[in-house]
Write an enzyme that holds these catalytic residues in place. Structure first.
Site, mmCIF file in Angstrom:
data_model
loop_
_atom_site.group_PDB
_atom_site.id
_atom_site.type_symbol
_atom_site.label_atom_id
_atom_site.label_comp_id
_atom_site.label_asym_id
_atom_site.label_seq_id
_atom_site.Cartn_x
_atom_site.Cartn_y
_atom_site.Cartn_z
ATOM 1 N N LYS A 57 0.837 -1.198 0.000
ATOM 2 C CA LYS A 57 0.000 0.000 0.000
ATOM 3 C C LYS A 57 0.876 1.255 0.000
ATOM 4 C CE LYS A 57 -0.635 -0.319 5.019
ATOM 5 N NZ LYS A 57 -1.632 -0.419 6.118
ATOM 6 N N TYR A 278 14.752 31.077 8.750
ATOM 7 C CA TYR A 278 13.511 31.815 8.975
ATOM 8 C C TYR A 278 13.337 32.140 10.456
ATOM 9 C CZ TYR A 278 11.466 31.190 4.317
ATOM 10 O OH TYR A 278 11.198 31.257 2.974
#
Length: 383
Positions: A57, A278
């Protein structure tokens, strides 16, 4: 010799024209299919002849379902599980006939003809899905394969006990359905001392006895390590195949499968007081040597995963915030000029496992693997 100058293994085609070339990519993800095959062999060695499927999956936990299926097929694996109908259709197109593909989440209403056309086996999780598959079989005038899943105590997928009792008492409930497996899923298999595992096993036995006789399947990766009582007729490993530790807090019995390396985009020197990244979330206490690498949360490296990269055995801590496309490293521990633009540093590999990276991010190895993005150049080795 640095990682950047080491010879690179031959790259296997992965069937995606959007995969960047090695030169164009900011990072390289190496996937060792030989290690996946070895992990499958290690799991099978614990099973005393019990059949072993492969769970593919989320595109083989992010590593390429078609490539993983091909590798496992060389070990004799011919039963695969995916989560969604679309995943099953894509896998069938990639690997052709000859293997059973089960769809764990069942089929959305109205999609039954697509599943039949692709030769897929739904995992039936409700009375409504059972009825729809039975009516599809009747309309086509033939028996159709499926697995029946019961909820033995996870409350996620599968028929609830009351629903099992209801269909068990319904005449013709399973007409036209070739039941390949009755199955359930363990909620706490990675906690072997939890009584919930035994409770689920007993409940599974109780529920499946109400249903038509069929082979049984309960164990996932960690469930295999609970012992033979949980193995039944088929086990369904997923994460362990890909190198995630199925026995947390113990040594990993599986081989590592991936190596993630990012390219250095730029290096620089900064002085005391320099704001870094940042928000200037870090300010240099003194002179620092920095490197910016081409990897960030846009590639699936979680912003909260403050950690480190490695170069030739030296740990290079992240400094400042993770950006979308880049991370700043403190490379002051390296000799001046040792790391250059274009060199590769390791994020996952011999120095830091998938589970290590997950621990730094406050998550699990499954999420690290399935988050890995499409901007990497992917190399398949051990083919």
């Amino acid at each position: 010799m640095s990682d950047a100058k080491a010879p690179l293994p031959q790259t296997a085609a992965i069937g995606s024209s959007s995969t960047p070339s090695e030169a164009a990519a900011g990072a390289i993800l190496t996937i060792d299919l030989g290690a996946i095959r070895e992990n499958y062999r290690r799991l099978k060695a614990r099973l005393n002849g019990v059949r072993c499927a492969g769970v593919l999956k989320a595109d083989g936990y992010g590593l390429g379902a078609a490539q993983v299926a091909s590798a496992l097929a060389k070990e004799g694996c011919d039963i695969f599980f995916v989560a969604l109908l679309g995943e099953g259709i894509a896998l069938r197109k990639a690997i052709g006939s000859g293997s059973d593909i089960f769809v764990l989440n069942g089929l959305p209403p109205g999609s039954e003809p697509e599943a039949v056309a692709a030769g897929l086996c739904p995992v039936i999780n409700s009375a409504a899905q059972l009825k729809a598959w039975r009516e599809t079989a009747r309309g086509m005038g033939k028996s159709l394969p499926a697995a029946i899943q019961v909820d033995s105590g996870m409350a996620r997928l599968g028929m609830a006990p009351a629903e099992v009792e209801a269909v068990a008492g319904e005449a013709g409930a399973f007409d036209g359905i070739d039941i390949r497996f009755v199955m359930s899923h363990l909620a706490r298999a990675d906690e072997p001392r939890q009584g919930a595992n035994e409770q689920q096993r007993l409940e599974f036995d109780r529920l499946r006895k109400m249903l038509p006789a069929a082979p049984a399947s309960l164990a996932n990766s960690s469930g295999i390590f609970l012992g033979p009582a949980w193995h039944y007729d088929l086990v369904r490993p997923g994460a362990a195949l890909y190198g995630v530790n199925p026995t947390p807090h113990q040594p990993n019995p599986m081989r590592p499968v991936i190596r993630l390396q990012a390219k250095v985009a730029q290096t620089r020197e900064v002085g005391a007081g320099a704001g870094i990244g940042y928000g200037h979330s870090h300010n240099a206490d003194g002179p620092l040597s920095l490197a910016t690498i081409s990897l960030g949360y846009g590639d699936g490296w979680h912003r909260r995963a403050a950690s480190a990269a490695w170069f030739e055995g030296t740990r290079l801590p992240f400094i400042g915030r993770v950006s979308m496309d880049s991370i700043i490293l403190d490379i002051s521990a390296l000799p001046a000029g040792r790391l250059s633009e274009g060199d590769l540093v390791e994020l996952i590999g011999p120095s830091q496992s998938v589970d290590d990276a997950a621990g730094h991010a406050g998550t699990i190895g499954y999420e690290i693997l399935t988050s890995l993005g499409s901007r990497f150049h992917r190399r398949y080795i051990g083919i």
